[in-house]
Scaffold this motif. Structure first.
Motif, short mmCIF file in Angstrom:
data_model
loop_
_atom_site.label_atom_id
_atom_site.label_comp_id
_atom_site.label_asym_id
_atom_site.label_seq_id
_atom_site.Cartn_x
_atom_site.Cartn_y
_atom_site.Cartn_z
N PRO A 126 -22.32 11.42 20.46
CA PRO A 126 -22.72 10.02 20.26
C PRO A 126 -23.34 9.83 18.87
CG PRO A 126 -23.53 10.86 22.35
CD PRO A 126 -23.02 12.04 21.59
N ASP A 127 -22.97 8.72 18.24
CA ASP A 127 -23.41 8.46 16.87
C ASP A 127 -24.93 8.57 16.72
OD1 ASP A 127 -21.20 6.96 17.93
OD2 ASP A 127 -20.89 6.14 15.94
N TYR A 128 -25.66 8.07 17.75
CA TYR A 128 -27.12 8.03 17.62
C TYR A 128 -27.73 9.43 17.53
CZ TYR A 128 -26.50 8.32 22.72
OH TYR A 128 -26.09 8.68 23.98
N GLU A 129 -27.01 10.43 18.03
CA GLU A 129 -27.53 11.81 17.93
C GLU A 129 -27.48 12.31 16.49
OE1 GLU A 129 -26.40 15.02 20.29
OE2 GLU A 129 -27.05 14.08 22.15
N ARG B 297 -26.72 20.26 17.14
CA ARG B 297 -26.36 19.12 18.00
C ARG B 297 -25.07 19.43 18.77
NH1 ARG B 297 -30.76 17.61 16.25
NH2 ARG B 297 -31.30 15.53 15.53
N ILE B 298 -24.13 20.03 18.06
CA ILE B 298 -22.85 20.37 18.71
C ILE B 298 -23.06 21.47 19.73
CG2 ILE B 298 -20.56 21.38 18.31
CD1 ILE B 298 -20.51 19.82 15.65
N GLN B 299 -23.82 22.48 19.33
CA GLN B 299 -24.04 23.64 20.21
C GLN B 299 -24.64 23.20 21.55
OE1 GLN B 299 -22.97 26.53 19.15
NE2 GLN B 299 -23.50 27.68 20.99
N SER B 300 -25.49 22.19 21.53
CA SER B 300 -26.13 21.77 22.78
C SER B 300 -25.18 21.02 23.70
CB SER B 300 -27.35 20.88 22.47
OG SER B 300 -26.92 19.68 21.87
#
Lengths: 80, 268
Positions: free
Chosen positions: A59-62, A75-78
């Motif tokens: 999601p963009d907001y992340e 962020r991707i790893q999670s």
């Protein structure tokens, strides 16, 4: 599933290849907007490529305020 | 009807019963007053096209994407010059004009295809939603970012999305303001076909050539039967947009967006 270091390496490889930047010029703590010389629309393009590569939704907001490869990788790893 | 036209913001051409509307206003087809004027001109052509065309394809000839939505910069600057009492009437006039165009495309007896790539945001997403089919480049992204500005989509997006999709998907897009990629959009039923990079128009043309083989009256009757125009919700959306627009947060959000030098202005 790739571990955190592998995820980071894959992001750097993908960014270097797509934005035609020598791979050895990219480091984990680089500001990718600056290093890749990309604007917000190209950042969306990068987001889409990362989603396709890792088969995740980001999601963009992340990504708000995220501009270095290392944080992007975490962020991707999670979501893997 | 005018079978070909080349304007400042868009062009169209009729060829072998396929009418193609190309958007080409930089930087990314933002819809402002010039685009609206030319869209109105196109709508007149579309109304008269029934005898000569079977299919409409809407696409962007710009690399950045299909359309980034309303021209917020123009909107902000235009409204800045108005007295408070003049803001809502001016806004309502613009919205009613764009709704008339969107409704004409939505209800056209032609089968309509949006061939999209890249940014398909806000008003651009709403334009795509007027079409019967969306064919998306694998790099396309769909988004309603309006809530980030304290607004709701104003060009008919919510009623059309509600008509076409499950309410949960509508809430996700609307309330989070996040963008969906093409795969996610196909999974939830928004996108009909996914094309390889740069191939959406080609795929749309191939689909159009199949659609031109069908009996026009039957296709038009089938479309009318399955695709009602949500007029009541569309009117309520204009009212809601105008009501929200007067909130101080909107002016502040628009100002921030227009003046932003942030690297991620799409995330106001």
């Amino acid at each position: 599933m790739p571990d955190a270091d592998q995820t980071l390496e894959q992001i750097l490889d993908l960014a270097a290849k797509h934005f035609k930047v020598p791979r050895d010029k990219l480091t984990p703590d680089d500001d990718f907007f600056r290093t890749l010389k990309i604007d917000s629309l190209q950042a969306l393009d990068l987001l889409t490529r990362l989603e396709q590569h890792f088969h995740v939704e980001l999601p963009d907001y992340e990504l708000q305020g995220v501009s270095d490869f290392r944080t992007l990788a975490s962020r991707i790893q999670s979501r893997l | 009807m005018i079978s070909s036209y080349k304007g400042r913001t868009l062009s169209w051409e009729l060829k072998e019963r396929v009418l193609e509307l190309a958007l080409h206003r930089g930087p990314c087809n933002e819809i402002g007053s010039h685009t609206l004027e030319e869209l109105e001109k196109f709508a007149t052509t579309l109304e008269a096209a029934g005898d000569q065309a079977s299919v409409l394809i809407v696409y962007s000839s710009l690399q950045c994407g299909f359309c980034a939505g309303a021209d917020l910069r123009e909107l902000y600057l235009r409204l800045q010059g108005l007295a408070r009492a003049e803001v809502v009437p001016a806004l309502r006039d613009f919205l009613e004009r764009i709704h008339r165009v969107m409704n004409l495309i939505d209800a056209s007896p032609l089968t309509t295809i949006a061939a999209v790539h890249g940014v398909t945001f806000g008003g651009g997403f709403e334009l795509a939603l007027t079409c019967d089919l969306i064919i998306a480049d694998k790099m396309a992204r769909f988004c309603f970012p309006e809530l980030r500005l304290g607004l709701v989509p104003g060009f008919g997006g919510i009623p059309r999305l509600k008509r076409d999709m499950g309410n949960a998907v509508v809430r996700d897009l609307l309330l989070t303001g996040r963008s969906f990629n093409a795969v996610k959009s196909q999974q939830c039923g928004l996108v009909s076909q996914i094309a390889a990079e740069g191939e959406a128009l080609k795929l749309a043309r191939a689909t159009a050539s199949q659609l031109t083989k069908f009996d026009r009256q039957t296709a038009a009757a089938a479309k009318k039967f399955i695709k009602p125009i949500p007029h009541d919700d569309l009117r309520r959306e204009i009212d809601l947009f105008c009501e929200l627009f007067l909130q101080p947060a909107v002016a502040a959000g628009l100002k921030r967006f227009v003046e932003s030098k942030d690297a991620q202005p799409y995330l106001p």
